[in-house]
Design a protein around this motif. Structure first.
Motif, PDB file in Angstrom:
ATOM      1  N   ALA A  27       0.838  -1.232  -0.197  1.00 43.81           N
ATOM      2  CA  ALA A  27       0.078   0.087   0.125  1.00 43.81           C
ATOM      3  C   ALA A  27       0.849   1.112   0.093  1.00 43.81           C
ATOM      4  O   ALA A  27       0.379   2.318  -0.679  1.00 43.81           O
ATOM      5  N   ALA A  28       1.942   1.068   0.713  1.00 44.30           N
ATOM      6  CA  ALA A  28       2.871   2.315   0.752  1.00 44.30           C
ATOM      7  C   ALA A  28       3.242   2.925  -0.750  1.00 44.30           C
ATOM      8  O   ALA A  28       3.442   4.063  -1.040  1.00 44.30           O
ATOM      9  N   LEU A  29       3.073   1.896  -1.792  1.00 45.29           N
ATOM     10  CA  LEU A  29       3.611   2.395  -3.181  1.00 45.29           C
ATOM     11  C   LEU A  29       2.448   3.047  -3.852  1.00 45.29           C
ATOM     12  O   LEU A  29       2.837   3.907  -4.802  1.00 45.29           O
ATOM     13  N   SER A  30       1.122   2.790  -3.479  1.00 44.24           N
ATOM     14  CA  SER A  30       0.077   3.704  -4.025  1.00 44.24           C
ATOM     15  C   SER A  30      -0.491   4.472  -3.213  1.00 44.24           C
ATOM     16  O   SER A  30      -1.263   5.344  -3.593  1.00 44.24           O
ATOM     17  N   GLY A  31      -0.438   4.172  -1.525  1.00 45.04           N
ATOM     18  CA  GLY A  31      -1.306   4.962  -0.997  1.00 45.04           C
ATOM     19  C   GLY A  31      -2.728   4.676  -0.619  1.00 45.04           C
ATOM     20  O   GLY A  31      -3.338   5.233  -0.031  1.00 45.04           O
ATOM     21  N   GLU A  32      -2.833   3.418  -1.085  1.00 47.90           N
ATOM     22  CA  GLU A  32      -4.207   2.903  -1.146  1.00 47.90           C
ATOM     23  C   GLU A  32      -4.339   1.941   0.136  1.00 47.90           C
ATOM     24  O   GLU A  32      -4.381   0.780  -0.268  1.00 47.90           O
ATOM     25  N   TYR A  33      -4.441   2.317   1.168  1.00 47.22           N
ATOM     26  CA  TYR A  33      -4.251   1.463   2.298  1.00 47.22           C
ATOM     27  C   TYR A  33      -5.355   0.401   2.584  1.00 47.22           C
ATOM     28  O   TYR A  33      -5.207  -0.777   2.775  1.00 47.22           O
ATOM     29  N   SER A  34      -6.648   0.971   2.367  1.00 41.59           N
ATOM     30  CA  SER A  34      -7.841   0.188   2.426  1.00 41.59           C
ATOM     31  C   SER A  34      -7.896  -0.844   1.497  1.00 41.59           C
ATOM     32  O   SER A  34      -8.277  -1.925   1.704  1.00 41.59           O
ATOM     33  N   LYS A  35      -7.451  -0.489   0.323  1.00 42.11           N
ATOM     34  CA  LYS A  35      -7.703  -1.754  -0.949  1.00 42.11           C
ATOM     35  C   LYS A  35      -6.600  -2.659  -0.486  1.00 42.11           C
ATOM     36  O   LYS A  35      -7.088  -4.109  -0.626  1.00 42.11           O
ATOM     37  N   TYR A  36      -5.506  -2.326   0.042  1.00 42.18           N
ATOM     38  CA  TYR A  36      -4.478  -3.550   0.235  1.00 42.18           C
ATOM     39  C   TYR A  36      -4.636  -4.034   1.482  1.00 42.18           C
ATOM     40  O   TYR A  36      -4.114  -5.308   1.584  1.00 42.18           O
ATOM     41  N   PHE A  37      -5.338  -3.439   2.619  1.00 39.34           N
ATOM     42  CA  PHE A  37      -5.772  -4.263   3.660  1.00 39.34           C
ATOM     43  C   PHE A  37      -6.781  -5.448   3.525  1.00 39.34           C
ATOM     44  O   PHE A  37      -6.288  -6.754   3.858  1.00 39.34           O
ATOM     45  N   LEU A  38      -7.662  -5.334   2.093  1.00 39.03           N
ATOM     46  CA  LEU A  38      -8.371  -6.692   1.824  1.00 39.03           C
ATOM     47  C   LEU A  38      -7.420  -7.469   1.228  1.00 39.03           C
ATOM     48  O   LEU A  38      -7.773  -8.571   1.319  1.00 39.03           O
ATOM     49  N   ASN A  39      -6.578  -6.932   0.321  1.00 38.57           N
ATOM     50  CA  ASN A  39      -5.776  -7.854  -0.450  1.00 38.57           C
ATOM     51  C   ASN A  39      -4.833  -8.639   0.597  1.00 38.57           C
ATOM     52  O   ASN A  39      -4.635  -9.879   0.452  1.00 38.57           O
ATOM     53  N   ALA A  40      -4.440  -8.141   1.576  1.00 36.00           N
ATOM     54  CA  ALA A  40      -3.607  -8.749   2.790  1.00 36.00           C
ATOM     55  C   ALA A  40      -4.291  -9.861   3.488  1.00 36.00           C
ATOM     56  O   ALA A  40      -4.074 -10.872   3.736  1.00 36.00           O
ATOM     57  N   CYS A  41      -5.709  -9.547   3.470  1.00 34.83           N
ATOM     58  CA  CYS A  41      -6.770 -10.386   4.277  1.00 34.83           C
ATOM     59  C   CYS A  41      -6.907 -11.538   3.298  1.00 34.83           C
ATOM     60  O   CYS A  41      -7.288 -12.372   3.972  1.00 34.83           O
ATOM     61  N   MET A  42      -6.879 -11.473   1.896  1.00 35.06           N
ATOM     62  CA  MET A  42      -6.883 -12.606   1.023  1.00 35.06           C
ATOM     63  C   MET A  42      -5.691 -13.245   1.009  1.00 35.06           C
ATOM     64  O   MET A  42      -5.801 -14.438   0.821  1.00 35.06           O
ATOM     65  N   ALA A  43      -4.728 -12.718   1.002  1.00 29.68           N
ATOM     66  CA  ALA A  43      -3.491 -13.349   0.624  1.00 29.68           C
ATOM     67  C   ALA A  43      -2.869 -14.303   1.769  1.00 29.68           C
ATOM     68  O   ALA A  43      -2.293 -15.220   1.422  1.00 29.68           O
ATOM     69  N   LEU A  44      -3.088 -13.811   2.875  1.00 25.22           N
ATOM     70  CA  LEU A  44      -2.579 -14.634   4.238  1.00 25.22           C
ATOM     71  C   LEU A  44      -3.143 -15.932   4.259  1.00 25.22           C
ATOM     72  O   LEU A  44      -2.467 -16.973   4.431  1.00 25.22           O
ATOM     73  N   PRO A  45      -4.611 -16.219   4.179  1.00 22.51           N
ATOM     74  CA  PRO A  45      -4.959 -17.526   4.338  1.00 22.51           C
ATOM     75  C   PRO A  45      -4.455 -18.396   3.118  1.00 22.51           C
ATOM     76  O   PRO A  45      -3.968 -19.667   3.805  1.00 22.51           O
ATOM     77  N   LEU A  46      -4.517 -18.141   2.049  1.00 27.31           N
ATOM     78  CA  LEU A  46      -3.909 -18.888   0.981  1.00 27.31           C
ATOM     79  C   LEU A  46      -2.635 -19.238   1.371  1.00 27.31           C
ATOM     80  O   LEU A  46      -2.091 -20.504   1.258  1.00 27.31           O
ATOM     81  N   ALA A  47      -1.499 -18.129   1.698  1.00 30.83           N
ATOM     82  CA  ALA A  47      -0.062 -18.606   1.966  1.00 30.83           C
ATOM     83  C   ALA A  47      -0.090 -19.461   2.967  1.00 30.83           C
ATOM     84  O   ALA A  47       0.623 -20.546   3.050  1.00 30.83           O
ATOM     85  N   PHE A  48      -1.038 -19.317   4.103  1.00 29.01           N
ATOM     86  CA  PHE A  48      -1.107 -20.005   5.267  1.00 29.01           C
ATOM     87  C   PHE A  48      -1.200 -21.592   4.726  1.00 29.01           C
ATOM     88  O   PHE A  48      -0.579 -22.392   5.536  1.00 29.01           O
ATOM     89  N   VAL A  49      -2.384 -21.643   4.347  1.00 28.20           N
ATOM     90  CA  VAL A  49      -2.883 -23.014   4.067  1.00 28.20           C
ATOM     91  C   VAL A  49      -1.777 -23.755   3.039  1.00 28.20           C
ATOM     92  O   VAL A  49      -1.446 -24.905   3.174  1.00 28.20           O
TER      93      VAL A  49
END
Length: 135
Positions: A27-49
């Motif tokens: 998000a620091a690259l684009s300043g769109e923290y809310s969008k990338y929060f959602l992205n992080a919420c989606m990336a973490l479960p897949l990576a964990f599994v």
């Protein structure tokens, strides 16, 4: 600290740092923290599994026991299935609401799938590295 407690503490810290990287680092690259929060919420479960399956199921149950062909078949199959599910979810649910410009790339774009596979397996590889170093 007992070994199970150390294992839990390590995993909590590892996955917390991964989540923070996915959220703030990107998000620091684009300043769109809310969008990338959602992205992080989606990336973490897949990576964990995928990490959990790789280390605690595929490596322990198949690779260590000499069933290497079965290990690779399961590893590749699980990776492809989970990546395709993530791609479908992102393309039809996340992208229209948060990243509409991302839908200009075809759903099954070979390049996009390779990028997602590399991004996923970088973190799975780091997690496996820590597993092997600590065992």
């Amino acid at each position: 600290m007992q070994k199970p407690n150390r294992e839990i503490a390590f995993n909590l810290i590892f996955w917390l740092f991964y989540f923070l990287y996915e959220w703030f680092g990107l998000a620091a690259l684009s300043g769109e923290y809310s969008k990338y929060f959602l992205n992080a919420c989606m990336a973490l479960p897949l990576a964990f599994v995928v990490s959990y399956l790789t280390v605690h199921v595929f490596i322990r149950k198949y690779y260590y026991k000499g069933e290497r062909l079965k290990f690779w078949i399961l590893q590749v199959a699980a990776s492809l299935i989970l990546l395709l599910l993530r791609r479908l979810f992102n393309y039809y649910i996340i992208y229209p609401a948060y990243f509409p410009e991302a839908q200009q790339v075809p759903l099954f774009s070979f390049g996009k799938i390779i990028v997602e596979l590399v991004n996923l397996y970088l973190i799975v590889g780091v997690n496996c590295l820590f597993y092997f170093v600590r065992s």
